[in-house]
Design an enzyme around this catalytic site. Structure first.
Site, PDB file in Angstrom:
ATOM      1  N   ARG A  52      29.743  10.566  -1.849  1.00 47.17           N
ATOM      2  CA  ARG A  52      28.804  11.366  -2.623  1.00 47.17           C
ATOM      3  C   ARG A  52      27.392  10.834  -2.362  1.00 47.17           C
ATOM      4  NH1 ARG A  52      27.228   7.676  -4.920  1.00 47.17           N
ATOM      5  NH2 ARG A  52      25.636   8.956  -5.858  1.00 47.17           N
ATOM      6  N   GLY A  53      26.405  11.542  -2.970  1.00 43.47           N
ATOM      7  CA  GLY A  53      25.022  11.192  -2.654  1.00 43.47           C
ATOM      8  C   GLY A  53      24.592  12.042  -1.460  1.00 43.47           C
ATOM      9  N   ARG A  89      30.105  21.486  -1.482  1.00 48.62           N
ATOM     10  CA  ARG A  89      29.212  21.197  -2.612  1.00 48.62           C
ATOM     11  C   ARG A  89      27.912  21.985  -2.406  1.00 48.62           C
ATOM     12  NH1 ARG A  89      28.701  15.238  -4.865  1.00 48.62           N
ATOM     13  NH2 ARG A  89      28.142  16.465  -6.697  1.00 48.62           N
ATOM     14  N   GLN A 201      27.809   7.396 -12.345  1.00 44.44           N
ATOM     15  CA  GLN A 201      27.456   6.789 -11.054  1.00 44.44           C
ATOM     16  C   GLN A 201      26.603   5.535 -11.240  1.00 44.44           C
ATOM     17  OE1 GLN A 201      27.294  10.061 -11.720  1.00 44.44           O
ATOM     18  NE2 GLN A 201      27.625  11.316  -9.897  1.00 44.44           N
ATOM     19  N   ASP A 242      18.519  15.263  -4.462  1.00 41.75           N
ATOM     20  CA  ASP A 242      19.528  16.025  -3.708  1.00 41.75           C
ATOM     21  C   ASP A 242      18.909  17.174  -2.939  1.00 41.75           C
ATOM     22  OD1 ASP A 242      21.029  14.795  -6.203  1.00 41.75           O
ATOM     23  OD2 ASP A 242      22.447  15.090  -4.550  1.00 41.75           O
ATOM     24  N   ASN A 252      17.769  16.670  -8.795  1.00 41.85           N
ATOM     25  CA  ASN A 252      18.527  15.412  -8.737  1.00 41.85           C
ATOM     26  C   ASN A 252      19.574  15.438  -9.858  1.00 41.85           C
ATOM     27  OD1 ASN A 252      18.901  12.799  -7.479  1.00 41.85           O
ATOM     28  ND2 ASN A 252      18.119  11.898  -9.357  1.00 41.85           N
ATOM     29  N   LYS A 253      20.306  14.380  -9.952  1.00 46.52           N
ATOM     30  CA  LYS A 253      21.405  14.279 -10.921  1.00 46.52           C
ATOM     31  C   LYS A 253      20.957  14.666 -12.327  1.00 46.52           C
ATOM     32  CE  LYS A 253      24.812  13.516 -10.249  1.00 46.52           C
ATOM     33  NZ  LYS A 253      25.762  14.645 -10.047  1.00 46.52           N
TER      34      LYS A 253
END
Ligand code: MRU
Length: 368
Positions: A52-53, A89, A201, A242, A252-253
């Site tokens: 991930r990332g 994704r 995370q 992201d 982003n997250k």
């Protein structure tokens, strides 16, 4: 980076030509490595977050394409693999960037030449990621050094969200690269690690990274950042991204936006570590245009951890029958971003600033 003295990347091809990845689902409690062989393996590893990332998702997709070309280098397989991996994704743009890049290189070649070219380009994409992140770290180091100079030996307190560490990239990390560089240069740093619900995370991965590298850190609940900023306990925020739009909106997250609002309200600088493959030149208004991944509600209703007997298990934290929403990312408008830490230097989060620094990349995408 090193784990117990051994240098690791998050993805590599072994002596038998098999792609290996660190399977992040088991960290911080177990370090497991998984072999990815078929296209389905690569798609599963990305979709189910073994890897991930944003940068690592891109690198994994590039290797997935390369492995498929070794099986079947036809035009049909090239198109189908692009599609299958792209669907895994939706938010991190590095996935599309890497697949487009592989298609750009492979498309004009005769099928017989594709397998070797694909493996070469996938390996280069990984090496480029490492160098981009190293450069981001060196540029970020200057900012941390300036703040340290004002603190007379007291640690520079950095808050970060999610894991934008070396586990989210091929190596170094994006947001963590300046931190590693500062620590290795002898600058005292201390990191506030947001736990980053629902997948944690921060608690699982960033805390593990900091721990392994010997960087002083404290895990905090996602809701603590505003309070710490109000009390002068945070010198700067550095997060990853992201997808960043052509005008500097940062996706982003989930929870990043709230940190940016708190940072602005408290006069805390808010930096975004941005590798250029994470820029989506085709979109401008991040809130309106970026697709936000909605993940399984079970990630919200359950948490994973280690039981006293050492087994890793998932437990339910909400009542039977309570539903959940699980948007995995949010968008921080450009005006809340102090600066974009890129491999070419600190870039203003504006359309003009980004075009001035990355005009060549912008033109290349528009010409495609
Ligand atoms: O859902 P994830 O864990 O893939 O999300 C990762 C993030 O949001 C990271 O902060 C982002 O990709 C930057 S990683 C260098």
């Amino acid at each position: 980076m090193k784990i117990d003295g051994t240098a690791y990347r998050t993805i590599w091809r072994d002596a038998d030509g098999v792609v290996q990845v660190i399977d992040q689902r088991w960290l911080p409690h177990e370090l497991r490595v998984a072999a990815l062989r078929s296209r389905a393996d690569f798609a599963t590893a990305i979709r189910d977050m073994w890897v991930r990332g944003a940068p690592l998702i891109g690198a994994t997709a590039a290797w997935g394409m390369a492995m498929q070309m070794a099986e079947d280098p036809s035009d049909a397989a090239l198109a189908e693999t692009w599609q299958v991996l792209h669907e895994t994704r939706p938010t991190a743009i590095n996935l599309r960037w890497a697949l487009d890049e592989m298609r750009r290189v492979l498309g004009p070649l005769p099928p017989a030449a594709r397998a070797a070219a694909a493996a070469r380009r996938a390996a280069e994409i990984c090496d480029e990621d490492v160098e981009i992140n190293r450069q981001i770290g060196l540029h970020g180091l200057k900012i941390i050094r300036e703040i340290a100079a004002r603190k007379a030996g007291r640690p520079v307190n950095i808050l970060t969200h999610c894991n934008a560490g070396w586990l989210a990239t091929v190596d170094w990390g994006t947001a963590t690269s300046p931190i590693y560089h500062a620590h290795d240069a002898g600058i005292p740093v201390h990191v506030f690690v947001d736990e980053t619900r629902p997948r944690n995370q921060g608690a699982h991965l960033t805390a593990w990274e900091m721990n392994r590298h010997g960087i002083p850190h404290d895990l905090i609940v996602d809701n603590a950042g505003g309070h710490l900023m109000q009390h002068g306990e945070v010198d700067l925020v550095i997060v990853g991204t992201d997808r960043t739009t052509a005008r500097g909106d940062v996706c982003n997250k989930i929870g990043t936006y709230l940190k940016a609002l708190a940072a602005r309200a408290n006069g805390v600088p808010f930096y975004v570590a941005l590798p250029s493959p994470t820029i989506d030149w085709r979109v401008h208004d991040g809130v309106a245009e970026i697709p936000i991944e909605e993940r399984n509600p079970a990630e919200v209703t359950h948490v994973q951890g280690r039981a006293p007997d050492g087994t890793i298990l998932s437990v339910q934290i909400s009542p039977d029958g309570t539903g959940a929403r699980n948007p995995a990312f949010d968008v921080t408008p450009a005006e809340l971003v102090t600066g974009l830490l890129t491999e070419r230097g600190l870039c203003p989060a504006t359309a003009d600033g980004m075009a001035a620094m990355f005009g060549d990349l912008k033109a290349a995408v528009s010409g495609r």
